[in-house]
Design an enzyme around this catalytic site. Structure first.
Site, short mmCIF file in Angstrom:
data_model
loop_
_atom_site.label_atom_id
_atom_site.label_comp_id
_atom_site.label_asym_id
_atom_site.label_seq_id
_atom_site.Cartn_x
_atom_site.Cartn_y
_atom_site.Cartn_z
N HIS A 1 7.42 40.17 22.08
CA HIS A 1 7.42 40.75 23.43
C HIS A 1 8.16 42.09 23.40
CE1 HIS A 1 6.49 36.64 24.74
NE2 HIS A 1 6.21 37.13 25.94
N ASN B 1 12.26 39.46 14.86
CA ASN B 1 12.01 39.08 16.24
C ASN B 1 12.98 38.00 16.70
OD1 ASN B 1 10.52 39.05 18.73
ND2 ASN B 1 9.51 37.18 18.03
#
Length: 676
Positions: A504, A540
């Protein structure tokens, strides 16, 4: 049950014939085993590849995508006949790209049957004597998935039509030219005749133009449709007996022992790494004599002058081997024809893309680099994307997006300068010149060429912020912009070893505030491909890097009930390395702006690198480069990205004009809410 004695006799006889052929003898001339056969057999048992050929074979195995291990190395030098189970898994992937071909006759009912295989997302390869003309290609029926299931019943197959008008190159006629390479390369429709199946579901077999993919005495396998039957495999009990020849007229050929039949023409021949080494061309009959005196042996043992044989006599001939066209020679001829004056019937982008991929100039879009088998779901077509989850324009009605007046100090979206646009153009909304994709509490501007965002902008309200549990991730295309401008599952699905996460850019929980209904909508809005960027999984999920920085920002705003605006995006570079055909950003940037209780603005900028984690990605160049992780200035991010941020962000930067601060941990952060 086959006896051990029978197996040994078969292997002995095979080795004897192979050695005789290598010595230049005709199998038809040999009637008895030579007295020194055991010595010859011992020599074959000692067969080892010379060091240079061994290095070549190892390099090809690595490039195939299958990996190299101890058993592979031992097998290459003749010390081990084992294969890992991944051999069968790769075989099942290769099987998908092979099809049955039927060419109806101009008159009558009996047509021509053969085999073919996909060599690119849009091109099929087969023999010239299967499909030899533009007209035959137009009439041909291409059938994928004509196979038997586990119960022995035929599976439901898919039929496609060829498009020679979009690409067609063929060799000379082998009936006229003995040196013919006997191939045809033809473009194919990307959807089945009934519109239900995408061609991309079958993957393709990459054609490696380099030599050294197989050596004499190594095993080969063939995937084929013999006698127009369901797909069959001739696996590994098939040895190469000769590759090329000192005679230039025969150098394009490779000879091997394998079970084939009429209808197998055009089948791919593989080495143990499932790299295509040859295009199967014909069976080799037992023969003796030369020229007008050449005779062919029949199954009943009689010898017949070759000139007297008819096409109907094929089933009566005794075949002792097979002949294929070396794939390196086929690719070279395709390049020569494309660059020459003929350029086939159609000089198309499909043939150009095949040549550029084979020569390492540029890989096909959305596929892994260098692997010999491009498998199912790795190549996404428009049909697949349309049938995937897409939110149409109506779904986004009422979305207001990022609010530039969320803070007391207005902060408009950054502008794309000429430098930023060198990395690609902003994706425009369909039917509009607008480029801002508005979601709940955040907005995105997409880079249409790189298929990820130039930047995102989100408003965070710590006084209204809540939390939502994360269920199974379901990502959607945004139907307001072209689906081709969004990187979807074609990159992330079947990712080797799951190197890259769906990262994201706007953190899932950042816009989740307000009423429960609004918060739920904001959460769902973050799961659009426009908000996704490839991030190495350790990067991430690492608490000390990207996620750690996001958590630090979010929880501090929550604790102090302050409002924040966050801009984020990738750092693009013209020399970004590619992984599976997609350029991977070297680093990501983030700019945070907050106001204190006196509504005074403070901003802080950060760059976080994923270089230290993006290592060990098999068979490909490192997709990112060395880049420090540091707290920097807004001005520095402007210079790196070519984005023009509001002046207030640079004026109120907590770093001022100081140099970059390298971050060893979050404790090194210059407090964004410090008072000045």
């Amino acid at each position: 049950m086959t006896s051990l004695k029978h197996i040994l006799i078969t292997r002995v006889a095979f080795t004897w014939m192979s050695l005789a052929w290598l010595k230049g003898g005709s199998m038809g001339n040999i009637k008895t085993l030579p007295e020194d056969f055991l010595k010859l057999l011992e020599e074959q048992a000692k067969h080892h590849l010379p060091p240079d050929l061994k290095r070549n074979r190892i390099a090809h195995a690595v490039n195939s995508g299958s990996g190299v291990n101890r058993i592979d190395l031992e097998r290459m030098v003749g010390d081990n006949d084992l294969v890992y189970t991944t051999y069968l898994e790769r075989a099942l992937l290769a099987v998908k790209a092979v099809c049955r071909i039927y060419v109806p006759p101009q008159v009558g009912f009996d047509g021509n049957w053969g085999t073919g295989f996909l060599v690119s997302p849009n091109l099929l390869l087969t023999n010239h004597h299967v499909i030899g003309s533009f007209q035959q290609a137009q009439a041909a029926i291409i059938e994928f998935g004509y196979e038997l299931d586990l119960t022995g019943m035929p599976k439901i197959s898919s039929r496609f039509r060829l498009r020679p008008d979009l690409g067609f190159i063929t060799s000379t006629n082998p009936d006229v030219d003995p040196q013919s390479l006997d191939y045809s390369l033809i473009a194919i429709e990307d959807t089945s005749e009934n519109g239900a199946t995408s061609l991309s579901q079958f993957g393709f077999l990459r054609c490696n133009p380099n030599l050294g993919k197989v050596e004499a005495f190594e095993y080969v396998s063939i995937i084929q449709h013999p006698n127009k039957e369901p797909k069959c495999l001739a696996i590994r009990e098939n040895k190469v007996v000769k590759i090329g020849d000192k005679d230039p007229k025969k150098d394009a050929f490779i000879w091997y022992m394998s079970d084939t039949a009429p209808g197998s023409s055009g089948a791919p021949v593989f080495n143990d790494d499932w790299q295509v080494i040859a295009l199967h061309h014909s069976a080799v009959p037992a023969s003796r004599g030369k020229g007008k005196k050449e005779e062919i042996q029949l199954l009943n043992g009689t010898w017949v002058p070759k000139e007297q044989l008819k096409l109907s006599d094929q089933d009566k001939i005794k075949y002792v081997g097979n002949e294929g066209i070396r794939i390196s020679k086929v690719v070279a001829d395709i390049v020569q024809q494309y660059q020459g004056t003929s350029k086939g019937v159609a000089n198309t982008k499909f043939i150009k893309a095949l040549i550029e991929d084979s020569e390492g100039i540029q890989t096909f879009p959305n596929v892994r680099t260098g692997t010999s088998i491009e498998s199912v779901a790795e190549n996404s077509s428009p049909l697949e994307r349309v049938s995937s989850k897409v939110h149409g324009a109506d779904y986004f009605k009422g979305r207001t997006g990022y609010n530039p007046r969320f803070l007391k100090t207005p902060l408009n979206l950054p502008k794309l300068t000429a430098k930023a646009q060198k990395f690609g153009a902003a994706a425009e909304l369909i039917g509009s010149k607008e480029t801002e994709l508005k979601y709940t509490h955040f907005s995105v501007v997409l880079n249409a060429e790189r298929k990820v965002a130039f930047f995102t902008a989100v408003n965070i309200d710590g006084s209204q912020w809540g939390t939502l549990g994360r269920e199974t991730d379901v990502w959607f295309y945004d139907g307001r912009v072209s689906l081709d401008a969004q990187m979807g599952n074609e990159f992330y699905e079947n990712e080797p070893q799951n190197w890259f996460d769906k990262g994201h850019l706007v953190r899932r929980l950042d816009p989740v505030w307000g009423t429960e209904e609004v918060a739920l909508l904001a959460n769902e809005d973050t799961f659009h491909w426009s908000n996704c960027c490839p991030q190495h999984w350790r990067f991430n999920r690492g608490k000390q890097l990207w996620q750690g920085l996001e958590n630090y920002i979010l929880y501090n705003t929550d604790q102090e009930n302050v409002k924040a605006t966050v801009f984020s995006g990738p750092v693009f570079s013209l020399d970004d390395q590619k992984h599976r055909g997609t350029a991977i950003p070297k680093a990501y940037w983030k700019i945070v702006a907050v106001e204190d209780s006196q509504e005074k603005l403070y901003s802080s900028a950060y760059i976080v690198s994923q270089e230290q984690y993006a290592t060990g990605i098999a068979f490909e160049a490192l997709p990112v480069e060395k880049y420090n992780t540091f707290q920097t200035t807004v001005a520095k991010i402007q210079a790196l990205t070519g984005l023009k941020f509001p002046k207030a962000l640079t004026d109120r930067d907590v770093m001022g004009k100081n140099s970059d601060r390298k971050l060893r941990s979050l404790a090194d952060l210059q407090d964004i809410s410090r008072r000045s």
